[in-house]
Enzyme design. Structure first.
Site, PDB file in Angstrom:
ATOM      1  N   HIS A 290       0.834  -1.215   0.000  1.00 36.56           N
ATOM      2  CA  HIS A 290       0.000   0.000   0.000  1.00 36.56           C
ATOM      3  C   HIS A 290       0.860   1.252   0.000  1.00 36.56           C
ATOM      4  O   HIS A 290       1.871   1.360   0.689  1.00 36.56           O
ATOM      5  CB  HIS A 290      -1.029  -0.010   1.133  1.00 36.56           C
ATOM      6  CG  HIS A 290      -0.496   0.098   2.535  1.00 36.56           C
ATOM      7  ND1 HIS A 290      -0.167   1.299   3.113  1.00 36.56           N
ATOM      8  CD2 HIS A 290      -0.275  -0.841   3.481  1.00 36.56           C
ATOM      9  CE1 HIS A 290       0.226   1.095   4.354  1.00 36.56           C
ATOM     10  NE2 HIS A 290       0.186  -0.194   4.603  1.00 36.56           N
ATOM     11  N   ASP A 302       6.250   0.748   6.619  1.00 33.54           N
ATOM     12  CA  ASP A 302       4.800   0.631   6.471  1.00 33.54           C
ATOM     13  C   ASP A 302       4.279   1.733   5.546  1.00 33.54           C
ATOM     14  O   ASP A 302       3.863   2.787   6.014  1.00 33.54           O
ATOM     15  CB  ASP A 302       4.132   0.736   7.843  1.00 33.54           C
ATOM     16  CG  ASP A 302       2.655   0.434   7.808  1.00 33.54           C
ATOM     17  OD1 ASP A 302       2.199  -0.196   6.833  1.00 33.54           O
ATOM     18  OD2 ASP A 302       1.941   0.830   8.750  1.00 33.54           O
ATOM     19  N   GLU A 336      -4.948   2.169   2.517  1.00 34.78           N
ATOM     20  CA  GLU A 336      -5.035   1.026   3.426  1.00 34.78           C
ATOM     21  C   GLU A 336      -5.119   1.481   4.872  1.00 34.78           C
ATOM     22  O   GLU A 336      -5.839   0.893   5.677  1.00 34.78           O
ATOM     23  CB  GLU A 336      -3.820   0.109   3.233  1.00 34.78           C
ATOM     24  CG  GLU A 336      -3.895  -1.205   4.014  1.00 34.78           C
ATOM     25  CD  GLU A 336      -3.401  -1.113   5.435  1.00 34.78           C
ATOM     26  OE1 GLU A 336      -3.698  -2.023   6.230  1.00 34.78           O
ATOM     27  OE2 GLU A 336      -2.710  -0.127   5.794  1.00 34.78           O
ATOM     28  N   GLU A 337      -4.408   2.560   5.215  1.00 34.09           N
ATOM     29  CA  GLU A 337      -4.253   2.918   6.622  1.00 34.09           C
ATOM     30  C   GLU A 337      -5.538   3.394   7.283  1.00 34.09           C
ATOM     31  O   GLU A 337      -5.826   3.009   8.416  1.00 34.09           O
ATOM     32  CB  GLU A 337      -3.167   3.998   6.776  1.00 34.09           C
ATOM     33  CG  GLU A 337      -1.762   3.527   6.457  1.00 34.09           C
ATOM     34  CD  GLU A 337      -1.219   2.507   7.452  1.00 34.09           C
ATOM     35  OE1 GLU A 337      -1.950   2.104   8.383  1.00 34.09           O
ATOM     36  OE2 GLU A 337      -0.057   2.109   7.287  1.00 34.09           O
ATOM     37  N   ASP A 364       2.906  -6.205   3.626  1.00 32.53           N
ATOM     38  CA  ASP A 364       2.570  -5.088   4.512  1.00 32.53           C
ATOM     39  C   ASP A 364       3.128  -5.340   5.909  1.00 32.53           C
ATOM     40  O   ASP A 364       2.517  -4.981   6.901  1.00 32.53           O
ATOM     41  CB  ASP A 364       1.046  -4.893   4.554  1.00 32.53           C
ATOM     42  CG  ASP A 364       0.640  -3.632   5.317  1.00 32.53           C
ATOM     43  OD1 ASP A 364       1.513  -2.760   5.533  1.00 32.53           O
ATOM     44  OD2 ASP A 364      -0.540  -3.527   5.712  1.00 32.53           O
ATOM     45  N   HIS A 437       3.990   2.983  12.555  1.00 33.78           N
ATOM     46  CA  HIS A 437       3.098   4.103  12.866  1.00 33.78           C
ATOM     47  C   HIS A 437       3.734   5.120  13.807  1.00 33.78           C
ATOM     48  O   HIS A 437       3.013   5.871  14.476  1.00 33.78           O
ATOM     49  CB  HIS A 437       1.769   3.613  13.467  1.00 33.78           C
ATOM     50  CG  HIS A 437       0.892   2.894  12.496  1.00 33.78           C
ATOM     51  ND1 HIS A 437      -0.446   2.643  12.753  1.00 33.78           N
ATOM     52  CD2 HIS A 437       1.140   2.353  11.277  1.00 33.78           C
ATOM     53  CE1 HIS A 437      -0.970   1.984  11.732  1.00 33.78           C
ATOM     54  NE2 HIS A 437      -0.013   1.796  10.826  1.00 33.78           N
TER      55      HIS A 437
END
Length: 480
Positions: A290, A302, A336-337, A364, A437
């Site tokens: 993604h 990520d 996606e997030e 991912d 994140h």
């Protein structure tokens, strides 16, 4: 417990099975050992994906859906794929557009506070968070350690700031269970603020979900809905523990300022790049990651590694002038997030003919650790068909095949539920949640050798799927 024994046993089993499979002639002639080795070695020798990773993280920067960085990355990936000679399509997707604003937390009242002392709390807004008034809000903090405690203390919640003080279980991650450890912790981030809002909380705080206690915040999406978007933030592990210690002395009051905005949906795209097949060109093997990331850093693990490794699959095969039987489709998913709309859009566009989606791969999980093989969402009777692939990956220590009933990858879950076999690289995730994140998810955290191994596994797997003789998913009539 000796964690190496299962890996070694799996490799040994893969080698034995590979010999049986070769003798039985179950693999396509295009999937011969020499071709698979050629693909593996070419990927291991190339730094093309690592260069694309540097381009994406350093030039486009953070890529939250709706942001200029996300739009720049769409064009960057599309142009790189066109230069390879792939057929590029931009699939339109309407995406959420949430932006953070001012973020400030202070402990302004607590038992034993010296005159004039105010302690700053390191925090960051969670995706979908509502806003405080511009001047902030000040309220007592109530600490809970699970959802049951929140429900038991429901009468105390109204007008308070609820802190979910739940530590990430790094021991689980170290034992190879990073995914389950994360799912446990992130449940308080995704569900907690909405539950607190339902009980009348003024705001919600969640202890950062990750293993690196270096006063790092951790963002991510929430299930807050319009009309109930209370301010919601992640606080560092250190600050969550501080608040918990102070609460043992007596009441704690916090001043919180969060000024994020939820803007109208924005226009964006999935980037689709096809390497056409030969005799089975109407069938598709997806390899993907993604494109969007959270905005605290540049989303190196990520999921820029997932996108650039997928791009690297096409670069490897084009460089070797290999032509797959099925069309290989690289997809850089958008959103996606904080919404999953890219995966949903593709699923809806192909729902009427999902039997033509032969298999799908999504990366991912970053490359914070080594890639040891493949997780395969296939039925048990198909596992033996992958023995030649395993054998080809053993020389780089990636010969493990871990079968799962369901992979559940973020952008593939709807297609998988409809019968499309899904795959993902099997990666050591023990260190991944140190960066995931957080503001630390940057290019310098990516080991180039790990990324090369990752590209090698994904390239060999993609080629193998594109040239298999028999289907490994549901029969076409079962899609309807």
């Amino acid at each position: 417990m000796n964690l190496r024994k299962p890996v070694l046993s799996a490799i040994a089993a893969g080698l034995f099975a590979a010999g049986l499979a070769h003798a039985a002639g179950t693999a396509s002639s295009a999937n011969d050992a020499a071709t698979l080795a050629q693909i593996r070695d070419a990927a291991i020798a190339s730094d093309w994906a690592y260069q694309r990773l540097e381009d994406m993280t350093d030039l486009a920067g953070p890529r939250l859906s709706g942001s200029p960085g996300a739009a720049a990355a769409v064009q960057q990936v599309a142009e790189a794929m066109r230069k390879l000679g792939a057929k590029v399509t931009l699939q339109p997707v309407k995406v959420p557009h949430w932006v953070r604003g001012e973020e400030k937390g202070q402990l302004v009242e607590y038992t034993g506070r010296p005159q004039g002392v105010v302690q700053n709390v390191v925090l960051t807004a969670l995706g979908g968070s509502g806003a405080t008034p511009p001047e902030g809000l000040t309220a007592p903090v109530i600490i809970v350690r699970d959802f049951d405690e929140l429900r038991r203390r429901a009468s105390e919640v109204k007008g308070k700031i609820v802190l979910f003080e739940v530590a990430f279980d790094q021991g689980m991650a170290d034992a190879g269970l990073g995914g389950p450890a994360y799912r446990h912790g992130s449940a308080f981030r995704t569900r907690g603020p909405a539950l607190a809002a339902d009980l009348g909380a003024a705001a919600a705080l969640v202890r950062a979900v990750g293993g690196a206690d270096y006063r790092l915040t951790h963002t991510g999406t929430t299930r807050l809905a319009d009309g109930k978007r209370i301010p919601a933030a992640s606080v560092t592990a250190e600050d969550a523990m501080l608040i918990a210690r102070l609460s043992k002395r007596g009441p704690v009051t916090m001043k919180l300022v969060l000024t994020p905005q939820t803007l109208p949906d924005a226009d964006s795209f999935n980037v689709i790049a096809d390497l056409p097949g030969t005799d089975k060109a109407d069938e598709v093997v997806i390899v993907s990651g993604h494109l969007d990331s959270w905005d605290l850093a540049t989303g190196a693990h990520d999921d820029a590694t997932g996108v650039t490794a997928s791009m690297g699959v096409l670069e490897t095969l084009k460089k070797l002038n290999l032509k797959p039987r099925r069309t290989i489709r690289m997809i850089a998913w958008m959103n996606e997030e904080n919404g999953g709309r890219g995966g949903d859009a593709y699923h809806q566009a192909h729902k009427a003919a999902l039997d033509k989606q032969f298999a799908a791969i999504e990366s991912d999980g970053g490359v914070a650790g080594r890639t040891f093989g493949v997780q395969a969402g296939i039925r048990p009777q198909y596992e033996k068909l992958f023995a030649p692939l395993q054998a080809a990956l053993v020389p780089i220590g990636a010969g493990v095949l871990q079968r799962r009933d369901v992979i559940g990858a973020g952008d593939l879950h709807a297609m998988e539920a409809d019968g499309v076999p899904s795959f993902t690289p099997l990666v050591d995730s023990s260190a991944y949640f140190n960066y995931h994140h957080t503001p630390a998810d940057t290019f310098d955290k990516v080991n180039p050798d790990y990324l090369k191994r990752h590209v090698a596994v994904m390239s060999a797997l993609t080629w193998y799927l594109a040239n298999m003789d028999q289907p490994i998913g549901r029969a076409p009539e079962q899609f309807n």
